[in-house]
Design a protein around this motif. Structure first.
Motif, short mmCIF file in Angstrom:
data_model
loop_
_atom_site.label_atom_id
_atom_site.label_comp_id
_atom_site.label_asym_id
_atom_site.label_seq_id
_atom_site.Cartn_x
_atom_site.Cartn_y
_atom_site.Cartn_z
N ARG A 33 2.27 8.04 2.66
CA ARG A 33 2.42 7.45 1.32
C ARG A 33 3.80 6.84 1.10
NH1 ARG A 33 -1.32 9.58 -2.59
NH2 ARG A 33 -2.41 11.43 -1.94
N GLU A 34 4.79 7.38 1.84
CA GLU A 34 6.16 6.86 1.67
C GLU A 34 6.42 5.66 2.58
OE1 GLU A 34 5.91 10.47 2.03
OE2 GLU A 34 5.70 10.38 -0.14
N GLY A 35 5.43 5.27 3.36
CA GLY A 35 5.61 4.11 4.23
C GLY A 35 6.22 4.45 5.58
N ASN A 36 6.16 5.74 5.97
CA ASN A 36 6.67 6.13 7.28
C ASN A 36 5.51 6.29 8.26
OD1 ASN A 36 9.33 6.39 6.30
ND2 ASN A 36 8.81 8.39 5.45
N LEU A 37 5.74 5.86 9.49
CA LEU A 37 4.73 6.03 10.51
C LEU A 37 4.65 7.51 10.83
CD1 LEU A 37 2.75 4.80 12.45
CD2 LEU A 37 4.58 4.58 14.09
N LYS A 38 3.48 8.11 10.61
CA LYS A 38 3.37 9.57 10.67
C LYS A 38 2.60 10.05 11.89
CE LYS A 38 3.94 13.53 8.68
NZ LYS A 38 5.26 14.11 8.63
N GLU A 39 1.52 9.38 12.24
CA GLU A 39 0.69 9.91 13.32
C GLU A 39 0.12 8.80 14.19
OE1 GLU A 39 -2.86 12.02 12.14
OE2 GLU A 39 -3.07 12.93 14.12
N VAL A 40 0.02 9.11 15.48
CA VAL A 40 -0.60 8.20 16.43
C VAL A 40 -1.83 8.92 16.97
CG1 VAL A 40 -0.25 6.92 18.57
CG2 VAL A 40 1.69 7.37 17.05
N TYR B 227 0.81 -1.22 0.00
CA TYR B 227 0.00 0.00 0.00
C TYR B 227 0.85 1.27 0.00
CZ TYR B 227 -3.54 -3.37 0.46
OH TYR B 227 -4.34 -4.44 0.19
N ARG B 228 2.13 1.10 -0.38
CA ARG B 228 2.98 2.27 -0.57
C ARG B 228 2.31 3.17 -1.61
NH1 ARG B 228 8.45 1.90 0.57
NH2 ARG B 228 7.70 0.66 2.30
N GLY B 229 2.23 4.47 -1.30
CA GLY B 229 1.52 5.37 -2.22
C GLY B 229 0.13 5.71 -1.72
N LYS B 230 -0.34 4.92 -0.73
CA LYS B 230 -1.62 5.25 -0.09
C LYS B 230 -1.35 5.58 1.37
CE LYS B 230 -4.90 2.45 -2.68
NZ LYS B 230 -6.25 1.90 -2.55
N LEU B 231 -2.29 6.25 1.99
CA LEU B 231 -2.21 6.40 3.45
C LEU B 231 -2.79 5.13 4.04
CD1 LEU B 231 -3.60 9.84 4.65
CD2 LEU B 231 -1.23 9.10 4.52
N VAL B 232 -2.09 4.55 5.01
CA VAL B 232 -2.63 3.36 5.65
C VAL B 232 -3.01 3.70 7.09
CG1 VAL B 232 -2.13 1.01 6.41
CG2 VAL B 232 -1.27 1.80 4.21
N ALA B 233 -4.26 3.44 7.42
CA ALA B 233 -4.70 3.56 8.81
C ALA B 233 -4.63 2.15 9.38
CB ALA B 233 -6.11 4.11 8.86
N LEU B 234 -3.81 2.01 10.44
CA LEU B 234 -3.58 0.68 11.00
C LEU B 234 -4.22 0.62 12.38
CD1 LEU B 234 -1.93 -1.91 10.35
CD2 LEU B 234 -0.01 -0.87 11.54
N TYR B 235 -5.05 -0.39 12.59
CA TYR B 235 -5.72 -0.50 13.88
C TYR B 235 -5.66 -1.94 14.37
CZ TYR B 235 -9.06 0.10 17.62
OH TYR B 235 -9.63 0.13 18.85
#
Lengths: 240, 214
Positions: free
Chosen positions: B188-195, B75-83
């Protein structure tokens, strides 16, 4: 409009553009001031912060009093993690740094910041009993400083090496190699600094100073001031 | 007031008149735009959660869903919401999933397709891939539910700061799981951005997603 206010005679063009120029000057001065103030903010760094580095791992530990201590229990507190083990012969400098911080916490002005110290054992053979003896030998105050081991050994490497990015290795005959490392985690479970290399300032002094920086951020970043703190994060105004 | 005669009769005696307006107006508009751009750039977006500035790659993983294996790196290129949650969860998980589904509704269609929610079970013993798929699609057709072995789930959860443990329950509910209830956003770059902590509503989530998609 400009024509009626301004006096008669000459054609309107130059007068309009004079007024326009005044406006332009005002806008330019304002823009220059705005740019200069951003520049001054970045250069002089009136507000310093600690970076939000990455997420600290989730874990469940068993402490020296045989109680469970999880990453959720520590949420809301600022936690300094160190890594060691009870039979370690070369870990005295790690324990001394922690002891110095434990003593420093009593006198430092941290404005009520809730701080805990946690030493995590990387030895799968450590038990609450060996950790209790270890804690007693180092002079830890159990109300501030906890010694604990990972509850499920399967996740020891994930917690210590993966989550806290601290190198350790256990070889076939149980001998342990461990790098000196301290990790400071904030109340939201985010790593705010890692201390792996000795600098001219001692680790204990830097860590106590950084706890002061975090205390100031917690106390002051409310309402409009929180924007200034976010700007400090955005412009990487990091405390040395 | 003097415009009409001039526009009707652009006499050679005043040839520069419209240009003089332009001389003032154009720089003003440009200055205004530059200022607006700078102001927007300098004004940090108020995130609802904690933002991680340093670009650290979010640990990759491959777990299984009812439609096949799912890797974060797909899913690189998308924002991923992980729960992280579980399908027997009585309160927190459905609330969060509904909030994310509502947030995606708020986004423009183009933005919405750039967001992928991945729901990782912390209860692999009861949550099969099929059960998870059915559960998450109840909230949004695009949602993915994934599971794996106890070791795989344990490792992924640890690295994402998630603590979980089987707790008490009643006969009706079965055992309940205690678990960290944060929503993690990977850029999108695969970095963890927000908690994002539990309790941020769909508007707050949507605003943050929209900002990160810009």
């Amino acid at each position: 409009m400009a024509i009626t206010i301004d006096s008669p005679g000459t054609n309107q063009g130059p007068r309009l553009s004079r007024r326009g120029r005044r406006w332009l000057t005002a806008v330019s001065v304002f823009t220059a001031l705005a740019i200069a103030s951003v520049f001054a903010f970045v250069t002089f760094q009136p507000i310093q912060v600690l970076p939000r580095v990455r997420l600290a791992p989730g874990f469940s530990l068993i402490d020296s009093e045989n109680r469970t201590l999880t990453s959720e229990d520590l949420r809301g507190r600022f936690v300094l993690y160190a890594f060691s083990y009870s039979s370690c012969e070369s870990c005295s400098s790690i324990d001394e740094t922690m002891l110095e911080i434990q003593e420093g916490l009593a006198t430092a002005d941290l404005r009520g910041l809730p701080v805990r110290l946690v030493t995590i054992s990387v030895d799968p053979d450590d038990t609450p009993e060996t950790l209790a003896a270890y804690a007693a030998a180092t002079g830890a105050d159990s109300s501030v400083w906890t010694f604990a081991a990972v509850e499920d050994d399967r996740f020891l490497a994930d917690v210590v090496a993966g989550g806290f990015n601290t190198y350790y290795a256990v070889d076939g005959d149980g001998a342990i190699t461990l790098d000196r490392s301290f990790v400071l985690v904030d109340n939201a479970g985010i790593i705010r600094n890692e201390y792996k290399y000795q600098t001219q300032t001692s680790d204990a002094e830097r860590i106590l100073r950084h706890l002061g920086v975090l205390a100031a951020e917690v106390e002051n970043s409310k309402g409009a001031a929180s924007l200034a703190y976010e700007a400090a994060h955005l412009f990487l105004c990091y405390a040395p | 007031m003097t415009e009409s005669p001039i526009s009707e009769e652009p006499a050679p005696s005043r040839p520069r008149f419209p240009w003089q307006y332009a001389l003032v107006a154009v720089p003003l508009v440009i200055a205004g735009l530059v200022f607006w751009w700078g102001y927007n750039r300098a004004q940090p977006h108020q995130f609802s959660g904690a933002v991680i500035q340093s670009p650290t790659a979010a640990p990759d993983f491959t777990l299984s869903s009812d439609t096949g294996p799912v890797s974060l790196s797909d899913y690189r290129g998308k924002l991923v919401a992980l729960y992280f949650g579980y399908t027997f969860c009585p309160d927190i998980c459905p609330t969060t999933l509904q909030d994310v589904a509502d947030a995606i509704e708020i986004l423009d269609d183009g933005d919405a397709t750039d967001v992928q929610l991945i729901f990782v079970t912390v209860d692999p013993a009861r949550d099969t891939a099929e059960r998870l798929g059915e559960y998450v699609r109840h909230f949004d057709e695009s949602f993915l539910g994934v599971t794996g072995t106890e070791e795989e789930i344990g490792s992924v959860a640890t690295l994402y700061g998630i603590y979980y443990r089987a707790g008490e329950g009643s006969e009706a509910t079965g055992y309940l799981m205690e678990h960290t209830a944060t929503l993690l956003v990977i850029d999108r770059e695969g970095n963890l951005k927000e908690v994002i902590p539990f309790g941020v509503d769909s508007d707050g989530i949507a605003a943050d997603l929209e900002y990160m998609l810009r």
